[in-house]
Design a protein around this motif. Structure first.
Motif, PDB file in Angstrom:
ATOM      1  N   THR A  65      37.912 106.764  17.882  1.00 21.19           N
ATOM      2  CA  THR A  65      38.888 107.424  18.751  1.00 21.19           C
ATOM      3  C   THR A  65      39.753 106.368  19.435  1.00 21.19           C
ATOM      4  OG1 THR A  65      37.443 107.423  20.693  1.00 21.19           O
ATOM      5  CG2 THR A  65      37.264 109.297  19.166  1.00 21.19           C
ATOM      6  N   LYS A  66      40.909 106.799  19.903  1.00 22.68           N
ATOM      7  CA  LYS A  66      41.784 105.873  20.612  1.00 22.68           C
ATOM      8  C   LYS A  66      41.093 105.347  21.864  1.00 22.68           C
ATOM      9  CE  LYS A  66      46.381 105.418  22.648  1.00 22.68           C
ATOM     10  NZ  LYS A  66      47.732 106.022  22.794  1.00 22.68           N
ATOM     11  N   ARG A  67      40.318 106.190  22.521  1.00 25.07           N
ATOM     12  CA  ARG A  67      39.596 105.772  23.726  1.00 25.07           C
ATOM     13  C   ARG A  67      38.624 104.628  23.398  1.00 25.07           C
ATOM     14  NH1 ARG A  67      38.776 108.750  28.256  1.00 25.07           N
ATOM     15  NH2 ARG A  67      39.297 110.657  27.103  1.00 25.07           N
ATOM     16  N   GLU A  68      37.892 104.762  22.284  1.00 24.61           N
ATOM     17  CA  GLU A  68      36.945 103.723  21.878  1.00 24.61           C
ATOM     18  C   GLU A  68      37.670 102.428  21.527  1.00 24.61           C
ATOM     19  OE1 GLU A  68      33.321 106.307  19.858  1.00 24.61           O
ATOM     20  OE2 GLU A  68      35.167 105.956  18.715  1.00 24.61           O
ATOM     21  N   LEU A  69      38.813 102.545  20.843  1.00 22.40           N
ATOM     22  CA  LEU A  69      39.571 101.362  20.462  1.00 22.40           C
ATOM     23  C   LEU A  69      40.125 100.642  21.687  1.00 22.40           C
ATOM     24  CD1 LEU A  69      40.729  99.553  18.279  1.00 22.40           C
ATOM     25  CD2 LEU A  69      42.665 101.135  18.055  1.00 22.40           C
ATOM     26  N   LEU A  70      40.625 101.400  22.653  1.00 20.39           N
ATOM     27  CA  LEU A  70      41.153 100.783  23.878  1.00 20.39           C
ATOM     28  C   LEU A  70      40.036 100.106  24.668  1.00 20.39           C
ATOM     29  CD1 LEU A  70      43.753 103.441  25.126  1.00 20.39           C
ATOM     30  CD2 LEU A  70      44.182 101.298  23.909  1.00 20.39           C
ATOM     31  N   SER A  71      38.843 100.692  24.624  1.00 22.39           N
ATOM     32  CA  SER A  71      37.703 100.061  25.285  1.00 22.39           C
ATOM     33  C   SER A  71      37.372  98.733  24.621  1.00 22.39           C
ATOM     34  CB  SER A  71      36.492 101.002  25.237  1.00 22.39           C
ATOM     35  OG  SER A  71      35.349 100.369  25.797  1.00 22.39           O
ATOM     36  N   LEU A  72      37.395  98.710  23.289  1.00 22.97           N
ATOM     37  CA  LEU A  72      37.169  97.456  22.557  1.00 22.97           C
ATOM     38  C   LEU A  72      38.236  96.421  22.902  1.00 22.97           C
ATOM     39  CD1 LEU A  72      35.820  95.758  20.289  1.00 22.97           C
ATOM     40  CD2 LEU A  72      37.377  96.893  18.686  1.00 22.97           C
ATOM     41  N   LEU A  73      39.493  96.854  22.952  1.00 25.89           N
ATOM     42  CA  LEU A  73      40.589  95.937  23.283  1.00 25.89           C
ATOM     43  C   LEU A  73      40.421  95.371  24.691  1.00 25.89           C
ATOM     44  CD1 LEU A  73      43.611  97.859  21.727  1.00 25.89           C
ATOM     45  CD2 LEU A  73      42.811  95.581  21.076  1.00 25.89           C
ATOM     46  N   GLY A  74      39.885  96.169  25.602  1.00 22.83           N
ATOM     47  CA  GLY A  74      39.630  95.670  26.948  1.00 22.83           C
ATOM     48  C   GLY A  74      38.624  94.532  26.934  1.00 22.83           C
ATOM     49  N   HIS A  75      37.563  94.687  26.142  1.00 24.20           N
ATOM     50  CA  HIS A  75      36.561  93.634  26.022  1.00 24.20           C
ATOM     51  C   HIS A  75      37.150  92.377  25.379  1.00 24.20           C
ATOM     52  CE1 HIS A  75      33.713  96.968  26.744  1.00 24.20           C
ATOM     53  NE2 HIS A  75      32.855  96.021  27.091  1.00 24.20           N
ATOM     54  N   LEU A  76      37.935  92.564  24.318  1.00 23.73           N
ATOM     55  CA  LEU A  76      38.499  91.413  23.622  1.00 23.73           C
ATOM     56  C   LEU A  76      39.531  90.689  24.483  1.00 23.73           C
ATOM     57  CD1 LEU A  76      38.910  92.820  19.989  1.00 23.73           C
ATOM     58  CD2 LEU A  76      37.012  91.538  20.977  1.00 23.73           C
ATOM     59  N   ASN A  77      40.327  91.449  25.227  1.00 25.26           N
ATOM     60  CA  ASN A  77      41.292  90.814  26.134  1.00 25.26           C
ATOM     61  C   ASN A  77      40.585  89.960  27.177  1.00 25.26           C
ATOM     62  OD1 ASN A  77      44.157  91.248  25.712  1.00 25.26           O
ATOM     63  ND2 ASN A  77      43.713  93.428  25.840  1.00 25.26           N
ATOM     64  N   PHE A  78      39.462  90.453  27.664  1.00 23.03           N
ATOM     65  CA  PHE A  78      38.679  89.679  28.625  1.00 23.03           C
ATOM     66  C   PHE A  78      38.158  88.394  27.973  1.00 23.03           C
ATOM     67  CE2 PHE A  78      34.633  88.509  30.572  1.00 23.03           C
ATOM     68  CZ  PHE A  78      34.993  88.420  31.908  1.00 23.03           C
ATOM     69  N   ALA A  79      37.665  88.505  26.738  1.00 23.68           N
ATOM     70  CA  ALA A  79      37.129  87.333  26.036  1.00 23.68           C
ATOM     71  C   ALA A  79      38.201  86.296  25.739  1.00 23.68           C
ATOM     72  CB  ALA A  79      36.449  87.772  24.739  1.00 23.68           C
ATOM     73  N   CYS A  80      39.465  86.732  25.648  1.00 26.48           N
ATOM     74  CA  CYS A  80      40.557  85.798  25.360  1.00 26.48           C
ATOM     75  C   CYS A  80      40.697  84.718  26.435  1.00 26.48           C
ATOM     76  CB  CYS A  80      41.881  86.544  25.219  1.00 26.48           C
ATOM     77  SG  CYS A  80      42.078  87.401  23.647  1.00 26.48           S
ATOM     78  N   ARG A  81      40.118  84.944  27.611  1.00 26.82           N
ATOM     79  CA  ARG A  81      40.179  83.928  28.661  1.00 26.82           C
ATOM     80  C   ARG A  81      39.502  82.634  28.225  1.00 26.82           C
ATOM     81  NH1 ARG A  81      38.528  87.207  34.206  1.00 26.82           N
ATOM     82  NH2 ARG A  81      40.117  88.841  34.086  1.00 26.82           N
ATOM     83  N   VAL A  82      38.444  82.770  27.426  1.00 28.25           N
ATOM     84  CA  VAL A  82      37.690  81.579  27.022  1.00 28.25           C
ATOM     85  C   VAL A  82      37.644  81.391  25.509  1.00 28.25           C
ATOM     86  CG1 VAL A  82      36.241  81.476  29.072  1.00 28.25           C
ATOM     87  CG2 VAL A  82      35.533  82.905  27.163  1.00 28.25           C
ATOM     88  N   VAL A  83      38.021  82.419  24.760  1.00 24.80           N
ATOM     89  CA  VAL A  83      38.113  82.305  23.302  1.00 24.80           C
ATOM     90  C   VAL A  83      39.600  82.322  22.972  1.00 24.80           C
ATOM     91  CG1 VAL A  83      37.346  83.247  21.086  1.00 24.80           C
ATOM     92  CG2 VAL A  83      35.928  83.539  23.111  1.00 24.80           C
ATOM     93  N   THR A  84      40.235  81.190  23.211  1.00 23.73           N
ATOM     94  CA  THR A  84      41.701  81.115  23.159  1.00 23.73           C
ATOM     95  C   THR A  84      42.297  81.573  21.835  1.00 23.73           C
ATOM     96  OG1 THR A  84      41.559  79.265  24.709  1.00 23.73           O
ATOM     97  CG2 THR A  84      43.670  79.606  23.606  1.00 23.73           C
ATOM     98  N   PRO A  85      41.759  81.209  20.656  1.00 19.59           N
ATOM     99  CA  PRO A  85      42.393  81.643  19.391  1.00 19.59           C
ATOM    100  C   PRO A  85      42.332  83.145  19.172  1.00 19.59           C
ATOM    101  CG  PRO A  85      40.851  79.824  19.038  1.00 19.59           C
ATOM    102  CD  PRO A  85      40.607  80.336  20.412  1.00 19.59           C
TER     103      PRO A  85
END
Length: 232
Positions: A65-85
């Motif tokens: 679902t779009k809700r599940e995908l946006l939740s995943l994107l929230g986690h990945l955006n947070f990880a981008c702070r330290v996983v730069t690539p």
């Protein structure tokens, strides 16, 4: 810490005991673990394992679902702070999330988006904690002696006197189109060189090969110019 606590009490400044830690060289701040000895910022172990499990679950699915995908994107955006690539491999997921309006509608996870998720799984597994406190100046490729390139067939590179190359693994190619995305093609060999360098050339019994300059490339003008740069 005892002196600081006493001072705060005299000033009537409240402290949350469950958030009061120290003195220490490794501290979690706003969900990120900061290590002043290793000079690196990384995801705490519990968050890292949770994200790896989440990405793995999406890799096994055909839609969400779009809700599940946006939740995943929230986690990945947070990880981008330290996983730069990782930021490079998030835009396609954002685009497919725009395909439906309702949060309860399903989104098809394309092969391309799964490739990005597979890359995220690789980055979380190998790059967590290598996001150093970044220098103000950019380090040139010639200073690192690292040059890479890729094509629809495979990827390769040169690093400090060593050559490496490899065909794309079956799981990293598109069944419908043998050509990978430009971003994936160009960045993947850099990740390979950075993440797997120790096991590639430094350890005995490595599964990868040190590759001498082929005879067919010895007359390559650009290659020879690069080699002259390396020898300076």
């Amino acid at each position: 810490m005892a002196l600081l606590t006493l001072l705060f009490r005299r000033l009537n400044i409240p402290l949350a005991p469950h958030k009061t830690v120290g003195p220490t060289t490794c501290l979690e701040y706003l969900g990120i673990e900061l290590d002043t000895l290793a000079m690196e910022a990384r995801l705490p172990e519990n968050k890292l394992n949770r994200m790896l499990s989440l990405v793995a679950s999406f890799l096994a699915r055909k839609s969400c679902t779009k809700r599940e995908l946006l939740s995943l994107l929230g986690h990945l955006n947070f990880a981008c702070r330290v996983v730069t690539p990782g930021r490079t491999f998030i835009s396609r997921l954002i685009e497919i999330s725009k395909g439906v309006k309702s949060l309860n509608y399903h989104v098809t996870l394309s092969q391309e988006s799964k490739q990005d998720l597979l890359m995220w799984h690789q980055l979380l597994s190998n790059w967590n904690g290598v996001s150093m406190f970044l220098e103000a100046e950019t380090t040139l490729a010639s200073d690192m002696q690292l040059f890479t390139d890729a094509s629809g067939i495979g990827h390769g590179g040169y690093f400090r006197g060593h050559w490496f190359n490899e065909r794309w693994q079956h799981g990293l190619t598109l069944d419908s189109d043998p050509a990978l995305s430009i971003a994936f093609q160009e960045l993947y060999p850099i990740v390979v060189a950075s993440v797997l360098w120790d096991t590639t050339f430094s350890r005995s019994g490595s599964t990868r090969r040190q590759i001498p300059v082929p005879d067919s490339l010895q007359s390559n003008v650009q290659l020879n110019q690069a080699l002259v740069t390396f020898q300076r």
